[in-house]
Design an enzyme around this catalytic site. Sequence first.
Site, mmCIF file in Angstrom:
data_model
loop_
_atom_site.group_PDB
_atom_site.id
_atom_site.type_symbol
_atom_site.label_atom_id
_atom_site.label_comp_id
_atom_site.label_asym_id
_atom_site.label_seq_id
_atom_site.Cartn_x
_atom_site.Cartn_y
_atom_site.Cartn_z
ATOM 1 N N GLU A 141 0.934 -1.415 -0.551
ATOM 2 C CA GLU A 141 0.292 -0.213 -0.120
ATOM 3 C C GLU A 141 0.682 1.510 -0.113
ATOM 4 O O GLU A 141 2.302 1.409 0.763
ATOM 5 C CB GLU A 141 -0.855 0.183 1.501
ATOM 6 C CG GLU A 141 -1.845 1.452 1.273
ATOM 7 C CD GLU A 141 -2.697 1.035 2.721
ATOM 8 O OE1 GLU A 141 -3.817 2.060 2.841
ATOM 9 O OE2 GLU A 141 -2.216 0.101 3.931
ATOM 10 N N LYS A 216 -9.409 2.654 -2.198
ATOM 11 C CA LYS A 216 -9.882 1.928 -0.857
ATOM 12 C C LYS A 216 -11.470 1.873 -0.487
ATOM 13 O O LYS A 216 -12.180 3.098 -0.248
ATOM 14 C CB LYS A 216 -8.779 2.387 0.006
ATOM 15 C CG LYS A 216 -8.803 1.641 1.320
ATOM 16 C CD LYS A 216 -7.439 2.045 2.082
ATOM 17 C CE LYS A 216 -7.235 1.401 3.252
ATOM 18 N NZ LYS A 216 -6.120 2.108 4.310
ATOM 19 N N CYS A 253 -5.880 -3.152 2.313
ATOM 20 C CA CYS A 253 -5.214 -2.805 3.691
ATOM 21 C C CYS A 253 -6.594 -3.526 4.877
ATOM 22 O O CYS A 253 -7.092 -4.464 4.858
ATOM 23 C CB CYS A 253 -4.900 -1.415 3.594
ATOM 24 S SG CYS A 253 -3.993 -1.506 5.640
#
Length: 412
Positions: A141, A216, A253
């Site tokens: 990330e 994300k 994540c």
Amino acid sequence: MDKEIVGGKVLGEAEEPKNGSICGFDSLHQLLQSSLSTQVFQEVSRLLLGLNCGKQLGLLSISQPAKSLALKHDFDLQGFAFKADESFSEPQIVRVGLIQNSIALPTTLPILDQKKGIFEKVSPIVEAAGASGVNILCLQEAWMMPFAFCTREKKWCEFAEEINGESTQFLQGFARKYNMVIVNPILERDVKHGEVLWNTAVIVGNHGNIIGFHRKNHIPRVGDFNESTYYMEGNTGHPVFETAFGKIAVNICYGRHHPLNWLAFGLNGAEIVFNPSATVGELSEPMWPIEARNAAIANSYFVCSINRIGTEVFPNPFTSGDGKQQHTDFGHFYGSSYISAPDSSCTPSLSRYRDGLLISDMDLNLCRQVKDKWGFRMTARYEIYAELLGRYVKPDFEPQVVSDPFVNKGPS
């Protein structure tokens, strides 16, 4: 008190662990291998890592050029091979690579120098992946910058790039050179929509083309993870990208903590889901070996988990409203990148403190075979879940609770 010697190392001494190692070892797997007899270690590995189609996970032969690069640039290099059971279908072997790394220069130096340093550090690891015949490569990330989102300082926004920006262009050359799909997680600047920032993964095709991107879905607000100071929840849904080597998705994540996020990528047909991350030991390390592996099992696909390494120190102290004294670092990013298969087997992890490249062959036929065996899709009750979720998102939702009439009833 007698000192206990394990694997040639003395335990219990006041010796400082080497940059986040586990008692001087790269990983728990290495510690156990050095500490246990061969027979006991094999049994422990069976319990911890599972079996791939009833057998211990196979090792992958690493090319000499890749080994030479790992030795020269001091990064961990491991290779494994997931197999499927015998099938009427031709094997669908995909070779995947995962890169974990620390930043290259102190965060006090100019931003352009920091980014250039990271590019130079990662280049030989990408070269090693290409020399090993990797088909799909994924970086961690926001790999092109320090993970500065703990600070809440806006100067770090200067690392942000457009979708076709510097990092994408850097990786496009490798994609063309090695016929390799590359997942490029960046801090994105959306110039077409008021220069809004996003946490984004760009999918670079094996011809150097941009296949698409994903933003994300879930943004943490826990401890030092003050990411919503910089960007908010993504708006791209749960896309699956059909590449030359398979159908892939990217669960960035914090999304790994949300089971429905994993489910959605599976419903859209993902065969491999990458989870590029940046997470620290004190917060999440006990969860790290569990969540992605569970997702691979529940959704009958492969999961590739990548975490950065090192301790990143920032110029100005910060606090996060959690009662801790002001500090200048996030904590130790513990690496430990690994791959999970739908049959519950997984690889050992990369180092807890060293840069690394994990390479694995995976036969995508295993996804179908596990679906046939366990029938999770067939036995799921999506209509019931959908009905509950449809009611839950409405303001007048009432939970379905059946109470014992004697609960909270006063004396008669």
